[in-house]
Write an enzyme that holds these catalytic residues in place. Structure first.
Site, PDB file in Angstrom:
ATOM      1  N   ASN A   1     -53.000 -11.549  -0.409  1.00  0.00           N
ATOM      2  CA  ASN A   1     -53.618 -11.347  -1.720  1.00  0.00           C
ATOM      3  C   ASN A   1     -54.997 -11.986  -1.657  1.00  0.00           C
ATOM      4  O   ASN A   1     -55.117 -13.201  -1.702  1.00  0.00           O
ATOM      5  CB  ASN A   1     -52.751 -11.994  -2.810  1.00  0.00           C
ATOM      6  CG  ASN A   1     -53.370 -11.874  -4.189  1.00  0.00           C
ATOM      7  OD1 ASN A   1     -54.392 -11.203  -4.366  1.00  0.00           O
ATOM      8  ND2 ASN A   1     -52.768 -12.527  -5.171  1.00  0.00           N
TER       9      ASN A   1
ATOM     10  N   LYS B   1     -57.322 -11.875  -3.770  1.00  0.00           N
ATOM     11  CA  LYS B   1     -57.811 -12.297  -5.090  1.00  0.00           C
ATOM     12  C   LYS B   1     -59.280 -11.891  -5.268  1.00  0.00           C
ATOM     13  O   LYS B   1     -59.667 -10.840  -4.784  1.00  0.00           O
ATOM     14  CB  LYS B   1     -57.580 -13.802  -5.273  1.00  0.00           C
ATOM     15  CG  LYS B   1     -56.120 -14.190  -5.011  1.00  0.00           C
ATOM     16  CD  LYS B   1     -55.771 -15.597  -5.394  1.00  0.00           C
ATOM     17  CE  LYS B   1     -54.304 -15.875  -5.077  1.00  0.00           C
ATOM     18  NZ  LYS B   1     -53.859 -17.212  -5.475  1.00  0.00           N
TER      19      LYS B   1
ATOM     20  N   HIS C   1     -48.967 -11.254 -11.226  1.00  0.00           N
ATOM     21  CA  HIS C   1     -49.363 -12.521 -10.598  1.00  0.00           C
ATOM     22  C   HIS C   1     -49.596 -13.568 -11.683  1.00  0.00           C
ATOM     23  O   HIS C   1     -50.088 -13.250 -12.767  1.00  0.00           O
ATOM     24  CB  HIS C   1     -50.625 -12.324  -9.762  1.00  0.00           C
ATOM     25  CG  HIS C   1     -50.889 -13.486  -8.872  1.00  0.00           C
ATOM     26  ND1 HIS C   1     -51.455 -14.650  -9.328  1.00  0.00           N
ATOM     27  CD2 HIS C   1     -50.608 -13.686  -7.562  1.00  0.00           C
ATOM     28  CE1 HIS C   1     -51.529 -15.515  -8.317  1.00  0.00           C
ATOM     29  NE2 HIS C   1     -51.019 -14.953  -7.247  1.00  0.00           N
TER      30      HIS C   1
ATOM     31  N   GLU D   1     -51.784 -15.695 -12.060  1.00  0.00           N
ATOM     32  CA  GLU D   1     -53.171 -15.784 -12.532  1.00  0.00           C
ATOM     33  C   GLU D   1     -53.460 -14.726 -13.579  1.00  0.00           C
ATOM     34  O   GLU D   1     -54.218 -14.952 -14.527  1.00  0.00           O
ATOM     35  CB  GLU D   1     -54.131 -15.678 -11.326  1.00  0.00           C
ATOM     36  CG  GLU D   1     -54.064 -16.939 -10.475  1.00  0.00           C
ATOM     37  CD  GLU D   1     -54.309 -16.736  -8.995  1.00  0.00           C
ATOM     38  OE1 GLU D   1     -54.817 -15.672  -8.594  1.00  0.00           O
ATOM     39  OE2 GLU D   1     -53.968 -17.659  -8.221  1.00  0.00           O
TER      40      GLU D   1
ATOM     41  N   GLY E   1     -52.267 -22.298  -4.262  1.00  0.00           N
ATOM     42  CA  GLY E   1     -53.603 -22.853  -4.028  1.00  0.00           C
ATOM     43  C   GLY E   1     -53.666 -24.368  -4.101  1.00  0.00           C
ATOM     44  O   GLY E   1     -54.747 -24.950  -4.168  1.00  0.00           O
TER      45      GLY E   1
ATOM     46  N   SER F   1     -49.156 -21.586  -1.051  1.00  0.00           N
ATOM     47  CA  SER F   1     -49.543 -22.484   0.054  1.00  0.00           C
ATOM     48  C   SER F   1     -48.770 -22.202   1.342  1.00  0.00           C
ATOM     49  O   SER F   1     -48.482 -23.116   2.120  1.00  0.00           O
ATOM     50  CB  SER F   1     -49.402 -23.957  -0.362  1.00  0.00           C
ATOM     51  OG  SER F   1     -50.262 -24.229  -1.453  1.00  0.00           O
TER      52      SER F   1
HETATM   53  P1  13P Z   1     -52.100 -19.476  -1.826  1.00  0.00           P
HETATM   54  O1  13P Z   1     -51.457 -18.938  -0.572  1.00  0.00           O
HETATM   55  O2  13P Z   1     -53.579 -19.611  -1.704  1.00  0.00           O
HETATM   56  O3  13P Z   1     -51.411 -20.695  -2.321  1.00  0.00           O
HETATM   57  O4  13P Z   1     -51.887 -18.340  -2.945  1.00  0.00           O
HETATM   58  C1  13P Z   1     -50.646 -17.777  -3.126  1.00  0.00           C
HETATM   59  C2  13P Z   1     -50.793 -16.620  -4.017  1.00  0.00           C
HETATM   60  O5  13P Z   1     -51.105 -16.765  -5.193  1.00  0.00           O
HETATM   61  C3  13P Z   1     -50.573 -15.287  -3.449  1.00  0.00           C
HETATM   62  O6  13P Z   1     -50.487 -14.326  -4.441  1.00  0.00           O
END
Ligand code: 13P
Length: 251
Positions: free
Chosen positions: A9, A11, A96, A98, A174, A214
């Site tokens: 992803n 983002k 997601h 977010e 993250g 992560s």
């Molecule tokens: P990270 O791997 O950066 O923690 O993000 C995970 C994520 O939100 C994947 O959709």
């Protein structure tokens, strides 16, 4: 039998040129390797057409990170499921955390998006997961159950069979704070049991449930070794082809 999948992803990262470069690098790495899982990259919608051209469709699928909750019409700035499909994407990431947190997406909105994605032949990678306070209050099972129930359990068994679930604890996204393999296994098994109760053991057995938060080359193997963890949804580590490959190689 369910498929193991490693999905990236990206983002809100990479310009078109950077994204095509990243996809090309990943494609080159995978060209010489035997891959033991499905690989998908979730890229900005502006990049999909070019990324589709840059990769071997036999090895790398392409996902959008969202689609509209409307079919078409006067919805400035939105991108419909039909539009996503027409770019060559095969998947769409939905729900997601977010998008839930910053764009107010609710289970009700996600229900509509899921229907539109399926109606247009896209495979939803449907994200669920609890925030830190919910985990601390030991409410994680309740939270993921209601997210699935409210957004997905109106689907028929045949429709549900097309869904990929991504369990992403919000406190691990993250943050560098990864769920332990035991925590991941425990909740993945719970999610599978919820699906079995609603549909059948067979549908549950065939559902891919990915872990996200992560996940890195250094911890992917121990996460993926669990019987109910069928791969990962990868944020930060999907932005470097070598790191993303390191996670793919965990299978
Ligand atoms: P990270 O791997 O950066 O923690 O993000 C995970 C994520 O939100 C994947 O959709």
């Amino acid at each position: 039998m369910r498929q193991n999948i490693v999905a990236g992803n990206w983002k809100l990262n990479t310009t078109l040129q950077e994204g095509v470069k990243l996809a090309t690098e990943l494609n080159e790495i995978l060209a010489s390797k035997t891959i033991n899982c499905g690989v998908v990259v979730g890229v900005p919608s502006t990049h999909i057409t070019e990324v589709v051209k840059a990769v071997d469709a036999g090895k790398i699928g392409v996902a959008a990170q969202n689609c509209a909750d409307q079919e078409s019409g006067a919805y400035t700035g939105e991108i419909s499921a039909a539009m996503v499909k027409s770019t060559g994407a095969g998947h769409v990431i939905l729900g997601h955390s977010e998008r839930r947190e910053y764009y107010g997406e609710t289970n009700a909105t996600l229900k509509v998006k899921t229907d539109l994605a399926l109606a247009n032949g896209l495979t939803p990678i449907f994200c669920i997961g609890e925030v830190l306070e919910e985990r601390e209050a030991e409410k994680q099972n309740e939270v993921v159950k209601s997210q699935i129930e409210e957004a997905l359990f109106h689907l028929s068994a045949d429709e549900f069979a097309k869904i990929v679930i991504a369990y992403e604890p919000v406190w691990a996204i993250g943050t560098g704070k990864v769920a332990s393999p035991e925590q991941a296994q425990e909740i993945h098994a719970y999610i599978r049991s919820v699906i079995a109760d609603k549909y059948s053991a067979e549908v549950a057995d065939n559902t891919s449930i990915l872990y996200g938060g992560s996940c890195k080359p250094g911890n992917a193997k121990e996460l993926f070794a669990n019987p109910d963890v069928d791969g990962g949804l990868i944020g930060g580590a999907s932005l470097k082809a070598e790191d993303f490959y390191g996670i793919i190689a965990a299978f």
